[in-house]
Motif scaffolding. Structure first.
Motif, PDB file in Angstrom:
ATOM      1  N   ALA A 123       0.828  -1.205   0.000  1.00 45.12           N
ATOM      2  CA  ALA A 123       0.000   0.000   0.000  1.00 45.12           C
ATOM      3  C   ALA A 123       0.862   1.255   0.000  1.00 45.12           C
ATOM      4  CB  ALA A 123      -0.926  -0.013   1.214  1.00 45.12           C
ATOM      5  N   ILE A 124       1.990   1.199   0.656  1.00 46.28           N
ATOM      6  CA  ILE A 124       2.940   2.314   0.695  1.00 46.28           C
ATOM      7  C   ILE A 124       4.227   1.860   0.000  1.00 46.28           C
ATOM      8  CG2 ILE A 124       4.334   3.784   2.205  1.00 46.28           C
ATOM      9  CD1 ILE A 124       2.126   3.555   4.291  1.00 46.28           C
ATOM     10  N   PRO A 125       4.771   2.647  -0.942  1.00 47.74           N
ATOM     11  CA  PRO A 125       5.998   2.233  -1.641  1.00 47.74           C
ATOM     12  C   PRO A 125       7.133   1.943  -0.666  1.00 47.74           C
ATOM     13  CG  PRO A 125       5.014   4.118  -2.734  1.00 47.74           C
ATOM     14  CD  PRO A 125       4.258   3.926  -1.456  1.00 47.74           C
ATOM     15  N   GLN A 126       7.780   0.820  -0.913  1.00 50.90           N
ATOM     16  CA  GLN A 126       8.886   0.371  -0.071  1.00 50.90           C
ATOM     17  C   GLN A 126      10.191   0.533  -0.839  1.00 50.90           C
ATOM     18  OE1 GLN A 126       8.127  -0.898   3.256  1.00 50.90           O
ATOM     19  NE2 GLN A 126       6.192   0.031   2.610  1.00 50.90           N
ATOM     20  N   LEU A 159      10.766  14.199  -0.808  1.00 47.35           N
ATOM     21  CA  LEU A 159       9.551  13.418  -1.067  1.00 47.35           C
ATOM     22  C   LEU A 159       8.553  13.585   0.075  1.00 47.35           C
ATOM     23  CD1 LEU A 159      11.162  10.137  -2.440  1.00 47.35           C
ATOM     24  CD2 LEU A 159       9.863  11.812  -3.764  1.00 47.35           C
ATOM     25  N   LYS A 160       9.038  13.550   1.290  1.00 41.39           N
ATOM     26  CA  LYS A 160       8.147  13.735   2.430  1.00 41.39           C
ATOM     27  C   LYS A 160       7.553  15.130   2.426  1.00 41.39           C
ATOM     28  CE  LYS A 160       7.796  13.177   7.432  1.00 41.39           C
ATOM     29  NZ  LYS A 160       8.478  12.810   8.697  1.00 41.39           N
ATOM     30  N   GLY A 161       8.378  16.107   2.054  1.00 42.25           N
ATOM     31  CA  GLY A 161       7.882  17.472   1.987  1.00 42.25           C
ATOM     32  C   GLY A 161       6.796  17.665   0.952  1.00 42.25           C
ATOM     33  N   ARG A 162       6.797  16.814  -0.078  1.00 45.70           N
ATOM     34  CA  ARG A 162       5.751  16.878  -1.104  1.00 45.70           C
ATOM     35  C   ARG A 162       4.510  16.077  -0.715  1.00 45.70           C
ATOM     36  NH1 ARG A 162       9.557  15.680  -6.454  1.00 45.70           N
ATOM     37  NH2 ARG A 162      11.167  17.244  -5.977  1.00 45.70           N
ATOM     38  N   GLY A 163       4.553  15.478   0.462  1.00 48.09           N
ATOM     39  CA  GLY A 163       3.387  14.749   0.947  1.00 48.09           C
ATOM     40  C   GLY A 163       3.323  13.283   0.563  1.00 48.09           C
ATOM     41  N   HIS A 164       4.447  12.713   0.089  1.00 50.11           N
ATOM     42  CA  HIS A 164       4.455  11.311  -0.329  1.00 50.11           C
ATOM     43  C   HIS A 164       4.776  10.392   0.848  1.00 50.11           C
ATOM     44  CE1 HIS A 164       4.045  12.644  -4.376  1.00 50.11           C
ATOM     45  NE2 HIS A 164       5.264  13.174  -4.449  1.00 50.11           N
ATOM     46  N   ASP A 165       4.041   9.306   0.947  1.00 49.79           N
ATOM     47  CA  ASP A 165       4.320   8.268   1.941  1.00 49.79           C
ATOM     48  C   ASP A 165       5.279   7.239   1.352  1.00 49.79           C
ATOM     49  OD1 ASP A 165       2.620   9.347   3.882  1.00 49.79           O
ATOM     50  OD2 ASP A 165       0.878   8.327   3.041  1.00 49.79           O
ATOM     51  N   TYR A 166       6.175   6.731   2.167  1.00 52.51           N
ATOM     52  CA  TYR A 166       7.122   5.703   1.748  1.00 52.51           C
ATOM     53  C   TYR A 166       7.776   5.144   3.003  1.00 52.51           C
ATOM     54  CZ  TYR A 166      10.714   9.037   2.953  1.00 52.51           C
ATOM     55  OH  TYR A 166      11.500   9.902   3.663  1.00 52.51           O
ATOM     56  N   VAL A 167       8.478   4.023   2.833  1.00 51.92           N
ATOM     57  CA  VAL A 167       9.373   3.501   3.862  1.00 51.92           C
ATOM     58  C   VAL A 167      10.710   3.225   3.196  1.00 51.92           C
ATOM     59  CG1 VAL A 167       9.812   1.712   5.580  1.00 51.92           C
ATOM     60  CG2 VAL A 167       7.459   2.457   5.136  1.00 51.92           C
TER      61      VAL A 167
END
Length: 374
Positions: free
Chosen positions: A196-199, A222-230
């Motif tokens: 569900a979240i890009p790894q 990427l986080k600043g643009r609102g993207h979720d990831y791990v």
């Protein structure tokens, strides 16, 4: 034919050599071939006492350097261990580290030596801030290439890019052969999955040369643009505390998982989505081939041997080194478009199977070995 594969590290250590050589052994267990592996155990320190001389340069010009002294002592230790442990003769020796090759040729001067140069120690030391460009350590390590050319019957490397790098330091660069590392496909088992979240995952030694500071800055964008990831970091090294502090300072510590050293990262990789490594230098970059065989989308830098594996936009994405924004843009493309990500991963896997299979590498080596009479 009785073959000896002379390594520096024990084969369980991480790196391109360990990705290939131990898995070759079963391919040479036939009546026609007999192959042994040899390496220097980590516990062997300061055993060698032999006087060291090279035929193409005087190493004592650089003897005031602690880095050079350590290199020479390791060479002495390898000589000591070789004389202690190897009792039977071989028809051919294939060395995978300069110290291994020079030691073997000293102990067995009449045995043909094939020398593969897998990476640039001097470039790694410079990028990691250990030595200075054109300093005594740099000049010493570059001189080793000329000594290897003088001593070995055949000089090999792992990419066209690295052959070009070696060219100024040898007399006959055109005769250097290129055989990329090969990988046993049985080790890699891609698994269909839908995260569900890009790894994101990277696998490397934690040193400045791997550019993980650039990766962390890209992830902060990427986080600043609102993207979720791990982001999964598999590997260990001297700058791990610095990286953990950087992740906290950039506000991405909660998205970042540090695993430490893992013996078989290929067992984990199929569960991730995107492999990313913004290296500042790579002779070949074996981990990209391993990630491709795990069917991951590849994002890397346009340096060294990486562009020989990644065709930008076809089987992965290439970005300039030292450019966090370009890296963030590339990661964003593959994170937001699962279909595109899958196509890149599928193409990367097909190329790796075709060009970097263990079978292909073994066949090329066998043809070369048979040029030497047993």
């Amino acid at each position: 034919m009785k073959l000896l594969q002379a390594l520096f590290f024990p084969p369980e250590q991480p790196g391109g050599v360990s990705s290939m050589i131990p898995y070759m052994q079963e391919r040479f267990t036939t009546p026609r071939w007999e192959m042994d592996l040899f390496s220097l155990p980590k516990r062997i320190r300061n055993k060698g006492r032999e006087e060291v001389q090279f035929e193409t340069f005087d190493w004592t010009e650089y003897q005031d350097s602690p880095v050079v002294q350590k290199y020479i002592q390791t060479y002495r230790d390898y000589l000591w261990w070789t004389k202690l442990r190897i009792q039977k003769p071989y028809d051919l020796i294939h060395a995978h580290h300069p110290i291994a090759g020079l030691a073997m040729k000293t102990v067995f001067p009449d045995t043909p030596l094939i020398q593969t140069i897998h990476s640039s120690y001097e470039r790694e030391l410079i990028l990691n801030g250990r030595i200075e460009t054109d300093g005594p350590e740099h000049r010493f390590l570059l001189a080793i290439y000329g000594e290897l050319e003088h001593q070995a019957e055949r000089l090999l490397t792992v990419s066209d890019s690295f052959r070009r790098y070696l060219a100024p330091y040898v007399k006959e660069p055109d005769v250097i052969g290129v055989i990329p590392n090969g990988f046993d496909e049985k080790r890699f088992k891609p698994i269909p999955h839908d995260n569900a979240i890009p790894q994101l995952v990277t696998v490397c030694r934690l040193v400045p040369a791997k550019g993980l500071d650039i990766l962390f800055k890209a992830c902060a964008e990427l986080k600043g643009r609102g993207h979720d990831y791990v982001l999964h970091i598999i590997g260990d090294g001297p700058i791990r505390p610095d990286l953990e502090e950087l992740a906290q300072r950039l506000g991405i510590y909660n998205e970042t998982i540090f695993y430490g050293y893992t013996l078989h990262p290929e067992e984990f990789m199929p569960f991730f989505d995107i492999f990313v490594l913004p290296s500042r230098a790579e002779a070949f970059g074996s981990v990209f081939a391993e990630a491709a065989l795990s069917c991951l989308a590849l994002v890397g830098t346009d340096v060294g041997g990486i562009p020989e594996q990644i065709e930008n936009g076809s089987n992965g994405l290439l970005v300039p080194a030292e450019d966090p924004s370009a890296l963030a843009e590339a990661l964003e493309k593959v994170m937001l478009d699962p279909a595109y990500r899958y196509e890149l991963a599928r193409s990367a896997c097909e190329k790796a199977k075709t060009h970097y299979s263990l079978g292909r590498s073994v066949n090329e080596l066998k043809k070369m070995y048979l040029q030497f009479p047993s």
